[in-house]
Scaffold this active site. Structure first.
Site, PDB file in Angstrom:
ATOM      1  CD  GLU A 176     -54.123  -2.053  -9.137  1.00  0.00           C
ATOM      2  OE1 GLU A 176     -55.265  -2.024  -8.719  1.00  0.00           O
ATOM      3  OE2 GLU A 176     -54.393  -3.637  -8.930  1.00  0.00           O
TER       4      GLU A 176
ATOM      5  CG  ASP B  67     -58.485  -8.419 -11.703  1.00  0.00           C
ATOM      6  OD1 ASP B  67     -58.240  -7.211 -13.063  1.00  0.00           O
ATOM      7  OD2 ASP B  67     -58.275  -8.278 -10.182  1.00  0.00           O
TER       8      ASP B  67
ATOM      9  N   GLY C  48     -63.381 -12.966  -2.028  1.00  0.00           N
ATOM     10  CA  GLY C  48     -61.985 -12.411  -2.272  1.00  0.00           C
ATOM     11  C   GLY C  48     -61.872 -12.556  -3.549  1.00  0.00           C
TER      12      GLY C  48
END
Length: 303
Positions: free
Chosen positions: A139, A246, A279
């Protein structure tokens, strides 16, 4: 305590929860909206810190309100932000995330993340040289990804390349990574191959060892020259899969010193815990939670 350096993005996630994804052109009433700190780099840094690592992050933030919130949030999680640049006249990165039925759709606007530079990586040479592992994603600019791979290789520090969002990379770059951690589509994109090709064949063709994530099937991994081994997933009730990858990458880096099979096992367990709450960071586990899951459910790697 593992020492981890993360080079990557920092975003504010703008999360909308809905009963389903809208069709093109459709307006749909959602159930909930919230802002959540995110970005692959920041997420991996936080996940590693929660698992007990000493973590430094190399990245960039804008001078907007999101930038202040994101910086303060990283510090509160124990992440060293010495090498996080604050850019005047620039917005912080954002990710618009729609969540429905346990899946997600994400649109990322890089903003400050596009201005993370090779010079920042070089400025962090001392902390990278002391690290047990470095994590880098895509990213940020590809020249900065390359700079991270090359510096880690020169310093003899293992670099884990999380090739997301995926694009084709030169084989020379991939050879500098200790491990690449794609899913099947990302691996095919990385190699410029057909996504329908058997993932084991794709793993063998990769210029570096691959740890392949396969969602509910767990992960496959292989050292150079060896056939792939399988680590089963840890079954849980999925609430939101955002951030699972992640968490997986962070745990892999933190526990890499225990050997690849054990690191992959713990990474699968950590990723499973991460999807049980809403989240990207909501379910990222701390060490005690991970140990508890491993004690209750401890599937062994399957050949």
């Amino acid at each position: 305590m593992a020492r981890i350096v993360v080079v990557g993005s920092i975003n504010m996630d703008l999360v909308t929860v809905a009963p389903r994804f809208p069709a093109p052109g459709e307006t749909l009433l959602g159930e909930r909206f919230l802002t959540v700190p995110g970005g692959k780099g920041a997420n991996q840094a936080v996940a590693a810190a929660r698992l007990g690592a000493e973590v430094a992050l190399v990245g960039a933030l804008g001078d907007d309100a999101f930038g202040i919130q994101l910086h303060d949030g990283l510090r509160a999680e124990g992440v060293d932000t010495t090498h996080v640049a604050r850019l005047d006249g620039c917005a912080s990165g954002t990710a618009s995330i729609a969540v429905a039925e346990g899946e997600n759709q994400i649109v990322v606007v890089p903003a400050a993340n596009a201005r993370v530079t090779p010079a920042q990586v070089e400025a962090a040479r001392a902390v990278i040289g002391r690290a047990d592992a470095v994590l880098v994603q895509m990213e940020i600019s590809l020249e900065t990804v390359e700079a991270t791979l090359r510096l880690g290789h020169r310093l003899g520090v293992p670099v884990i390349l999380n090739p997301a969002p995926a694009q084709k990379l030169p084989a020379e770059w991939l050879q500098l990574a200790r491990y690449a951690t794609p899913n099947q589509l990302e691996l095919a994109t990385l190699l410029g191959a057909d996504p329908a090709e058997d993932f084991r064949a794709l793993m063998k063709r990769a210029p570096c060892p691959v740890v392949l994530t396969r969602g509910a099937e767990g992960a496959w991994y292989a050292e150079a020259g060896a056939g792939p081994a399988h680590q089963e997933a840890f079954p849980v009730d999925v609430v939101d899969s955002t951030g699972a990858g992640d968490t997986f990458n962070a745990a892999l880096a933190v526990f890499l010193h225990e050997g690849l099979p054990q690191a992959v096992r713990k990474a699968c367990a950590a990723a499973a815990l991460s999807v049980t709450k809403l989240g990207a960071r909501g379910g990222m586990p701390r060490t005690a939670e991970l140990d508890a899951l491993l004690a209750r459910r401890a599937p062994l790697p399957a050949a």
